[in-house]
Scaffold this motif. Structure first.
Motif, short mmCIF file in Angstrom:
data_model
loop_
_atom_site.label_atom_id
_atom_site.label_comp_id
_atom_site.label_asym_id
_atom_site.label_seq_id
_atom_site.Cartn_x
_atom_site.Cartn_y
_atom_site.Cartn_z
N ALA A 238 0.84 -1.20 0.00
CA ALA A 238 0.00 0.00 0.00
C ALA A 238 0.87 1.25 0.00
CB ALA A 238 -0.93 0.00 1.21
N GLY A 239 1.56 1.47 -1.11
CA GLY A 239 2.43 2.63 -1.21
C GLY A 239 3.33 2.49 -2.43
N THR A 240 4.34 3.33 -2.49
CA THR A 240 5.28 3.30 -3.60
C THR A 240 6.44 2.37 -3.29
OG1 THR A 240 6.63 5.12 -2.73
CG2 THR A 240 4.71 5.71 -4.09
N ARG A 241 7.21 2.04 -4.31
CA ARG A 241 8.40 1.21 -4.08
C ARG A 241 9.37 1.93 -3.16
NH1 ARG A 241 11.59 -3.05 -7.14
NH2 ARG A 241 13.73 -2.78 -6.39
N GLU A 242 9.47 3.24 -3.31
CA GLU A 242 10.37 4.02 -2.46
C GLU A 242 9.92 3.93 -0.99
OE1 GLU A 242 10.92 4.91 -6.50
OE2 GLU A 242 9.06 5.13 -5.33
N GLU A 243 8.62 3.94 -0.77
CA GLU A 243 8.12 3.82 0.60
C GLU A 243 8.37 2.43 1.17
OE1 GLU A 243 4.46 7.04 0.61
OE2 GLU A 243 4.15 5.09 -0.33
N LEU A 244 8.28 1.41 0.33
CA LEU A 244 8.61 0.08 0.78
C LEU A 244 10.09 -0.03 1.11
CD1 LEU A 244 7.86 -2.87 1.36
CD2 LEU A 244 8.13 -3.34 -1.09
N ALA A 245 10.93 0.51 0.24
CA ALA A 245 12.37 0.50 0.47
C ALA A 245 12.75 1.22 1.76
CB ALA A 245 13.11 1.10 -0.71
N ALA A 246 11.95 2.21 2.13
CA ALA A 246 12.23 2.96 3.35
C ALA A 246 12.04 2.12 4.61
CB ALA A 246 11.33 4.21 3.42
N LEU A 247 11.32 0.99 4.49
CA LEU A 247 11.15 0.10 5.63
C LEU A 247 12.36 -0.81 5.85
CD1 LEU A 247 7.46 -1.13 5.10
CD2 LEU A 247 8.25 0.72 6.57
N ALA A 248 13.28 -0.81 4.89
CA ALA A 248 14.40 -1.76 4.93
C ALA A 248 15.31 -1.50 6.13
CB ALA A 248 15.20 -1.66 3.64
N LEU A 249 16.05 -2.53 6.50
CA LEU A 249 16.98 -2.43 7.62
C LEU A 249 18.10 -1.46 7.32
CD1 LEU A 249 17.39 -6.24 8.52
CD2 LEU A 249 15.62 -4.63 9.26
N ASP A 250 18.55 -0.74 8.34
CA ASP A 250 19.68 0.18 8.19
C ASP A 250 21.00 -0.57 8.22
OD1 ASP A 250 17.96 2.36 8.11
OD2 ASP A 250 17.94 2.56 10.29
#
Length: 250
Positions: A238-250
């Motif tokens: 439910a969002g953009t690919r960029e928003e999904l990528a923002a959930l990724a581990l640091d």
């Protein structure tokens, strides 16, 4: 009996038979994954992905990733000791594609949550750029008919969530069926993103919460795998690919 009155029940009978035939054919098409109403509803979301396990067999990740996909979650562990036999190969090969990749853990109702978190941490590296781990919360075996109580589940889930957060530095996503969500997650765990399974209609969570990932089909077929399971699960974010990528581990 007049001709006119005789025709009416006969016409009604043929109409009913035709309607039943259409419904049976539609049911067969849905059962075989040819027609899936949710595909129309899910088409409004641009970010698509799959979840896989050893049931899909050996996966050609280059071929699979080319099917207009953005992400993949791969089964890693189950309970406190089981590791999916295809996880290591799937993880290594998926990481070579441009997919956003994460791992999921199938939660057991029969082992302590802390032990399950430790097992997941031992098998899945905390790699920067990978998606956060997923806890798969659903019924299995005898638990389909004899559900664990909310207290029993929370006693496992709470330390499992805490262990994942401590090791990976990110909150896990929780995958659940609608029934499991209502029993164990509704009005709880507000910080955890929800991945909801709803393969018959668009999801609407009972407590009004927004979902993050939606599994809209469990009967799709895509090129790129050849296992005992002919189908593959399809999901949208439910969002953009960029928003999904923002959930990724640091």
């Amino acid at each position: 009996m007049s001709v006119r009155t005789a025709r009416r029940p006969r016409t009604a009978l043929w109409t009913t038979a035709a309607a039943v035939t259409v419904l049976v054919l539609l049911g067969m098409l849905v059962a075989n994954g040819v027609v899936w109403p949710n595909r129309i509803l899910a088409a409004r979301y641009d970010v698509r992905g799959v979840d896989v396990a050893h049931y899909q067999g050996e996966i050609d990740w280059d071929v699979l990733a080319a099917q207009d996909l953005d992400f993949a979650w791969i089964k890693a562990t189950e309970g406190a000791s089981h590791t999916d036999p295809r996880f290591a190969a799937n993880w290594a090969d998926a990481m070579k594609t441009d997919l956003l990749v994460g791992a999921y853990h199938f939660m057991s109702f029969e082992s302590p949550g802390a032990d399950q978190a430790a097992h997941l941490a031992s098998e899945v590296p905390a790699t920067a750029g990978t998606l956060p781990p997923v806890i798969d919360l659903e019924f299995y075996g005898d638990y389909f008919d004899d559900h664990p109580t909310p207290d029993q589940v929370h006693a496992i889930l709470d330390p499992l969530v805490a262990g994942i957060e401590e090791h990976y530095g990110a909150a896990p996503i929780v995958y659940a069926t609608g029934e499991a969500y209502d029993l164990y997650l509704a009005d709880r765990y507000p910080a955890l993103p929800i991945w909801i399974r709803s393969v018959a209609w668009a999801p609407r969570l009972s407590d009004g919460r927004d979902w993050t990932v939606w599994q809209y089909s469990n009967r799709d077929r895509l090129p790129g795998y050849d296992g005992v399971e002919p189908y593959i699960d399809m999901n949208v974010f439910a969002g953009t690919r960029e928003e999904l990528a923002a959930l990724a581990l640091d």
